[in-house]
Design an enzyme around this catalytic site. Structure first.
Site, mmCIF file in Angstrom:
data_model
loop_
_atom_site.group_PDB
_atom_site.id
_atom_site.type_symbol
_atom_site.label_atom_id
_atom_site.label_comp_id
_atom_site.label_asym_id
_atom_site.label_seq_id
_atom_site.Cartn_x
_atom_site.Cartn_y
_atom_site.Cartn_z
ATOM 1 N N ASP A 1 0.873 -1.137 0.005
ATOM 2 C CA ASP A 1 -0.098 0.133 -0.080
ATOM 3 C C ASP A 1 0.805 1.180 -0.073
ATOM 4 O O ASP A 1 1.786 1.430 0.661
ATOM 5 C CB ASP A 1 -0.803 0.276 1.146
ATOM 6 C CG ASP A 1 -2.098 -0.933 1.161
ATOM 7 O OD1 ASP A 1 -2.104 -1.834 0.104
ATOM 8 O OD2 ASP A 1 -2.543 -1.187 2.209
ATOM 9 N N GLU B 1 -9.268 0.138 -4.716
ATOM 10 C CA GLU B 1 -8.144 0.626 -3.893
ATOM 11 C C GLU B 1 -6.969 1.272 -4.891
ATOM 12 O O GLU B 1 -5.991 0.486 -5.114
ATOM 13 C CB GLU B 1 -7.845 -0.476 -3.006
ATOM 14 C CG GLU B 1 -8.700 -0.984 -2.059
ATOM 15 C CD GLU B 1 -8.223 -1.997 -0.830
ATOM 16 O OE1 GLU B 1 -6.770 -2.322 -1.071
ATOM 17 O OE2 GLU B 1 -8.862 -2.411 -0.017
ATOM 18 N N HIS C 1 -3.373 0.283 -3.284
ATOM 19 C CA HIS C 1 -2.898 -1.178 -3.373
ATOM 20 C C HIS C 1 -2.482 -1.696 -4.477
ATOM 21 O O HIS C 1 -2.955 -1.963 -5.831
ATOM 22 C CB HIS C 1 -3.985 -2.055 -2.810
ATOM 23 C CG HIS C 1 -3.768 -3.611 -2.565
ATOM 24 N ND1 HIS C 1 -3.659 -3.951 -1.159
ATOM 25 C CD2 HIS C 1 -3.575 -4.635 -3.277
ATOM 26 C CE1 HIS C 1 -3.533 -5.401 -1.096
ATOM 27 N NE2 HIS C 1 -3.444 -5.730 -2.490
#
Length: 293
Positions: free
Chosen positions: A145, A196, A199
């Site tokens: 991340d 996301e 990510h």
């Protein structure tokens, strides 16, 4: 047959096609059932949890900027993933602009994060953004991340991609260094995880480039590669410098006989898919002699 397609990845044009095997000859290596769950191409989700993975980890501290918090004070990544992430950030000119927020997490740490988020944010948010313990890519060391260093970062959903030139450049160059944005909004019905932008997952090159070219998430790519079994036409990828040969071998009970190139011009790697088989990726720097079986 798949059609020939071309796409520019980091100033390289890749060409995809189905084709006959490239090596002059093949030899056999034997892999056990546990090894289906090992390698850069393992699919990890709620249906396919992490098996016995023992990642080779390296600390991020001292190499890249990181936003270490109480949840993950000592951020670490798979050694190859960290090396490629470092090269990617150098290519982006963003070593001081993009930080690592999260890397490897044990199953116990993932359980703690899941339960804590469940209490604080509720089930809807938790199910959208936090994987179940044992079903998180972070447990492999291959997921990272990232966030923008200039912004206050949330551990579960760090700020990344909202109109940022640095984030845009990172995403554009990522495939050339083996990374994909794992959870795209349009793929949520397949992945089960909300979008996301922060990510990224290391799958290796040229796989990341192929996935980007064909707009495939990892679930779709795993199924796509099964169409290129060793006994049929292989997936051929060219980028101007190298030619890659990719094919699938179904796992057998006990040991699986996996054919690999026996060619002095070939370098090869085998990864399990964490579902039902193995993927062989061979790289040729010189023009190999084609042949039929």
């Amino acid at each position: 047959m798949i059609p020939i397609t071309r796409n520019s990845i980091d100033s390289k044009t890749i060409t995809l096609r189905s084709g006959v095997p490239l090596a002059n000859a093949y030899r056999t290596v034997y892999l056990n059932e546990e090894q289906v769950g090992c390698g850069n191409l393992i699919l990890v989700n709620a249906d396919h949890p992490v098996r016995k993975v023992e990642p080779r980890l390296a600390p991020v501290a001292g190499k890249l900027l990181m936003a270490a918090g109480k949840e993950e004070p000592d951020v670490a990544l798979d050694t190859v993933s960290l090396a490629q992430l470092t090269a990617l950030l150098d290519a982006c000119g963003a070593r001081k602009k993009i930080v690592v927020v999260s890397g490897y997490r044990s199953k116990d740490v993932q359980r703690m994060i899941f339960m804590d988020t469940l209490v604080k944010r509720g089930p809807a948010y938790t199910e959208s953004y936090v994987a179940l313990p044992g079903a998180s890519e972070h447990q492999t060391g291959l997921a990272v991340d990232v966030g923008l260093a200039s912004r206050r970062l949330h551990y579960i959903a760090p700020s990344f991609g909202e109109g940022s030139a640095d984030a845009g450049r990172f995403k554009r160059l990522a495939p050339a260094y083996g990374f994909i944005q794992r959870y795209e909004e349009e793929k949520t019905p397949i992945t089960g995880i909300a979008c996301e932008p922060w990510h990224y997952r290391y799958v290796g090159y040229p796989h990341a480039a192929v996935m980007t070219d064909k707009n495939l998430c990892l679930e779709e790519y795993t199924a796509f590669l099964k169409k290129h079994a060793f006994a049929s036409e292989h997936l051929i990828v060219e980028d101007g410098d190298r030619r890659f040969e990719i094919y699938y071998v179904e796992a057998a009970p006990g040991l699986t006989a996996v054919p690999v190139p026996n060619d002095k011009d070939a370098e090869w790697d085998v990864s399990g898919n964490n579902v039902d088989g193995f993927v062989v990726t061979a790289s040729y720097r010189k023009e190999p002699r084609r042949h039929g079986r």
